[in-house]
Structure formats: C-alpha cells, structure tokens
Design an enzyme around this catalytic site. Structure first.
Site, PDB file in Angstrom:
ATOM      1  N   GLY A   1       0.825  -1.193   0.000  1.00 52.95           N
ATOM      2  CA  GLY A   1       0.000   0.000   0.000  1.00 52.95           C
ATOM      3  C   GLY A   1       0.863   1.247   0.000  1.00 52.95           C
ATOM      4  O   GLY A   1       2.041   1.211   0.381  1.00 52.95           O
TER       5      GLY A   1
ATOM      6  N   GLY B   1       0.142  -4.892   0.505  1.00 54.84           N
ATOM      7  CA  GLY B   1      -1.081  -4.771  -0.267  1.00 54.84           C
ATOM      8  C   GLY B   1      -1.079  -5.608  -1.525  1.00 54.84           C
ATOM      9  O   GLY B   1      -2.133  -6.065  -1.984  1.00 54.84           O
TER      10      GLY B   1
ATOM     11  N   GLU C   1       5.274  -5.564   7.517  1.00 57.82           N
ATOM     12  CA  GLU C   1       4.563  -4.559   8.309  1.00 57.82           C
ATOM     13  C   GLU C   1       5.195  -4.256   9.662  1.00 57.82           C
ATOM     14  O   GLU C   1       5.171  -3.102  10.125  1.00 57.82           O
ATOM     15  CB  GLU C   1       3.103  -4.999   8.502  1.00 57.82           C
TER      16      GLU C   1
ATOM     17  N   ASP D   1      -1.566  -7.450   7.449  1.00 60.93           N
ATOM     18  CA  ASP D   1      -3.011  -7.346   7.255  1.00 60.93           C
ATOM     19  C   ASP D   1      -3.405  -7.992   5.928  1.00 60.93           C
ATOM     20  O   ASP D   1      -2.871  -9.026   5.572  1.00 60.93           O
ATOM     21  CB  ASP D   1      -3.467  -5.888   7.351  1.00 60.93           C
TER      22      ASP D   1
END
Length: 499
Positions: free
Chosen positions: A113, A164, A187, A195
């Site tokens: 992301g 992402g 992360e 996630d």
C-alpha cells in the site's frame, strides 16, 4: 497519542472511523445478496490518478494491470475504486472467463500500500487517522471480494509482491511465482501488523512458518515462494505473455462447474512449466525448518527470543542470531500484536478476518509507531523511535496487544458479499501441506512406506512440477521408518534421513 490513551479509546474507534458500511466451499446466508449495492456504486473521484490501472480484454481473458511502475505499483484508493466495479462487471458477464492480475514494468506486481500517504494523513491532524481507516476498509473489501470471486482469478506474482500486493494475490486459486518474485509481509518493520487477510493465510501455513514470516518480515524469493506454498505455480517470467495468450483461448462449457474450470486452467499452466532452478534449493527445509518450528511456535514473545538465543550449531545458530537482531529492530508493539494475531487468526473465518483486521488497523492508525515507522524509514532514512522503545522495555506483566483485540461486535465491516469459508476451498491447487501428507499417511493405516507415501501424494497433484521436491522434504523431516519398513509420523523426526 500515547499507548495508554489508545487503550482507553479502543471502544470508540470504529464509531469515529467511517467503516464504509455499506459451489466450491464458499458459504453464504440464506437469501444472501451476491454483490452489495455499495460495490456497484463505487466510482472514481475527481482527484483520482488517471491510468493508474489499465484493463484489457482479449476473447475470454480479462486483465487488470496495476500501472504505477515508478512507485512499484503501490496500491492506493484510486486504484481500488477502479478495480472493484470492473470485477463486479466481469463476474456478471458470460463473456469473461478468466481474470489475470499483474503489474506494469519489470520490478513488481505491487510492493504494498502507499503507506507514505497514510502516514501523512495521520500526522496532518488529530482526526487524520480516520481517512486512513477508510482506506483500509475499502482495500479489505476488495481483498475479500477477490478471495471469494466466482470467476477463475490468476495473480502473476512477478517481481516484488509485498503487503497490499499480497492481498491482491494470496487468496487467489492460482498464484504464479517467477525467478523475479520477492515475497514479504514487512509490516512490523514500519510499526504495523500483517493485514490484507494475513490473519487467515499465515496461520494456515505449515508449522510456525507463517509466524516466522510475520514477526521478522523475512523475504522469500523465486522458487522458494512456490516451495513454501505461497505460490501455486513457478514459471519463468518470459513465458507470461504466452500464458496470457493461451488463457485467452480457453473455452468453457456452460455446464462446467467452477472446479472444472479451475482444473482446465491448472492443466494449462502446467504446459508452460520448464523446471525449477537447480541452484536455488529449498530455503526452509531440514534443520532450519525444524528450528523455525522450535522457536516460533511459542505463545509469547519472550519465549521466542529465549528459544532463538538457545539455538546452537553452525548455520542454524547463525540464522537464530540474525532473527534475534531483526526482531529487536521491529516495532515492539507490532511484534506483540502480530504474535497474538497469528495465534487467534487460525480460528477466524474469512469474512471475520477482514472485519477484525479493520478494527486492528484503525487502532494502529492512532498508535504513534505506524506514522513514526513510515516517516523514519521512508523520509528521514533513519531508525524509528518506537513507543515503547524496545521489547525489553515492556514489562512481562503488561499486555500491550490486548487493546488491539477488544473488538466491537456492532462495528462489523460490511463486505461487498457475504461469502465466506473457514479453509481455502482451492488449497489442493497448490503444493501439498504437512497436514495433507499426514492425513494420507493416516489413511494408509500403517501400510505405506515412505516412497509409497510420497508417490501417493504426488499422484494427487498429477505429478505436477515441484510437488515431489516439497513432499520429499516433508516426509524426510516428519516421518521415521518402523521395524517393518513402514512410514510413521513423528513430531520431531530427524531431518535429512534417507527416503
């Protein structure tokens, strides 16, 4: 905001954030909607970047190409708003047979992301985190939609596939790794948690491998992305254009079930297999693989650190020392939250996973570590200053992960569909798992030799490329031979013994 303030406000997060409420082993409630009205109404906004996603159609093939190569195709809300309505359209279309997700350029599918934008939003004002939480809601809805999509979906994990980008690929029935693939969930490095559905897929990996990848952000490359089960196939990158052309030619009968169609695609992909590199052996195997389970199967961070410090002997000891040094650099809060996530996520169904991850992500957007981690590493180019500052600074009596797992049942993330499952319905399209090998041995009722066990499991995959290598490693590590020459499953078999 301090950590204790975060804990005090945990119950109000989802109210403040705009959570965007809005057969094949996949379940849905009686009378369930197929795709929500919200998904069909998502449109581009005036400020969205032009051409950051390119869509192509050729015969029955529909292609999504992430088109930000200078930013390694990092994912943002503009891209999601383009992808969702197109997927909805194609799912309804009788003309669309197969969907391919790929990235522009030579370097990546998607490196993650666009976290720099999120950190900037968080720092802009006390309420800036809400906009970031909205982004995660939209991203997770897309990931869930992909994970339960009714048309065959193939992800080309060619190049960097992290964060992402993993969300856009890992839940697909077909995930193609190449010699350029670099996989990681990085992360904890930036003060966040794995996630995009990592709560679902990482705990379901063999042994403690998922926990190891989650806590350390360790990278897997090329064929090792396949050996680990993250990818279902390994092909050379130069073959991908021909793969697309061949997929475009596929024709399905109206009577073909989704399983029939997936089997046809599976056979088609094998047409392009040219072998796995002989100079890149399996990274997580033998003694190192056993060390991963010994150290990362513990249920608290202190025990993991102790186990790593006690590893002795050659390469395994060097590996353990490296992991100790690595974990000490990660966000202490993120490490604790991630370990709790790995232990809890294996019990969550798919829909539950994305809803709970959204609440955890919303809380991280208010915790100082995320903004500090992103800003320090990407802007200031220096080591982040975490709060708390180190793993050692957290008292054994303090449960820093607890506030992140205090979920509000009234703030359930409304997904685009209510499809869900407890285990991947397409798991048998990838490499066999340890659980599967153990089950085949159990069904053999003590009559299978090691070689017979290997042959039986390999046959279940029609002898596909690379499967035998994976199964042989599992059998060598997880079985022993009894007095009658039959294979016996043991928890801690001696690695590397002859088959």
């Amino acid at each position: 905001m301090s950590f204790r303030s975060l804990a005090a406000r945990a119950g109000t997060i989802a109210n403040a954030a705009s959570a965007s409420r809005s057969s094949f082993g996949i379940t849905a409630s009686l009378g369930a909607r197929m795709v929500s009205t919200e998904a069909t109404k998502i449109k581009e906004l005036p400020g969205d970047e032009a051409n950051d996603v390119v869509f192509e159609s050729k015969y029955g093939l529909r292609t999504i190409m992430l088109n930000r190569p200078k930013k390694l195709n990092s994912l943002n809300a503009s891209m999601v708003r383009k992808i969702v309505p197109r997927l909805v359209e194609w799912e309804k279309s009788d003309m669309a047979n197969v969907i391919v997700m790929k990235g522009a350029g030579e370097k990546s599918l998607c490196a993650g992301g666009d976290v720099a934008v999120l950190a900037k939003q968080n720092a802009a004002s006390p309420e800036g985190w809400k906009e970031s939480a909205d982004y995660f809601a939209l991203e997770y809805k897309l990931d869930h939609y992909i994970a339960t999509y009714k048309k065959p979906y193939i992800a080309f994990m060619d190049g960097i596939t992290m964060g992402g980008g993993v969300g856009l690929s890992i839940h697909a029935p077909f995930r193609i790794a190449t010699e350029k693939t670099v996989f990681a969930m990085p992360e904890t490095t930036i003060g966040f948690f794995p996630d995009v559905g990592a709560s679902f897929f990482l705990p379901r990996m063999n042994g403690a491998v998922g926990t190891y990848l989650a806590l350390t952000s360790e990278r897997l490359t090329g064929p090792n992305v396949f050996y680990s089960g993250i990818a279902t196939h390994y092909l050379h990158s130069t073959s991908l254009p021909d793969v697309e052309a061949r997929l475009a030619e596929l024709r399905f009968k109206d009577s073909d079930s989704k399983r029939d169609r997936l089997n046809i695609i599976n056979q088609t992909l094998e047409e392009f297999a040219t072998g796995l590199p002989h100079d890149q052996p399996m990274q997580l195997s033998g003694e190192l693989r056993e060390a991963v389970d010994r150290c990362f199967s513990k249920n608290n961070v202190a025990d993991i650190m102790t186990a790593l410090s006690e590893e002795r002997g050659g390469p395994v000891e060097q590996w353990a020392q490296k992991q100790l040094e690595t974990m000490k650099k990660r966000s202490p809060t993120a490490v604790h939250v991630t370990l709790r996530q790995m232990r809890n996520g294996g019990k969550w169904n798919l829909a539950e996973t994305f809803s709970k991850e959204h609440q955890i992500a919303s809380k991280f957007m208010q915790h100082p570590d995320f903004t500090e981690g992103v800003t320090a590493l990407l802007v200031r180019k220096e080591a982040p200053k975490w709060q708390p500052e180190s793993l050692e600074a957290i008292p054994a009596s303090e449960d820093v992960a607890k506030p992140f797992f205090e979920f509000d049942p009234d703030q359930k993330l409304e997904l685009f569909t209510d499809r869900s499952y407890k285990e991947y319905p397409h798991a048998d399209l990838g490499v066999p798992s340890e659980k599967e090998v153990k089950e085949v041995l159990r069904e053999g009722a003590g009559e299978l030799t090691r070689r017979a066990l290997i042959n039986k499991v390999v046959a279940s995959r029609q002898g596909r490329q690379g499967v035998k290598t994976v199964v042989e490693e599992i059998v060598a590590r997880k079985t022993e031979v009894d007095s009658l020459g039959k294979a016996v499953w043991v928890r801690n078999a001696s690695p590397g013994s002859k088959l």
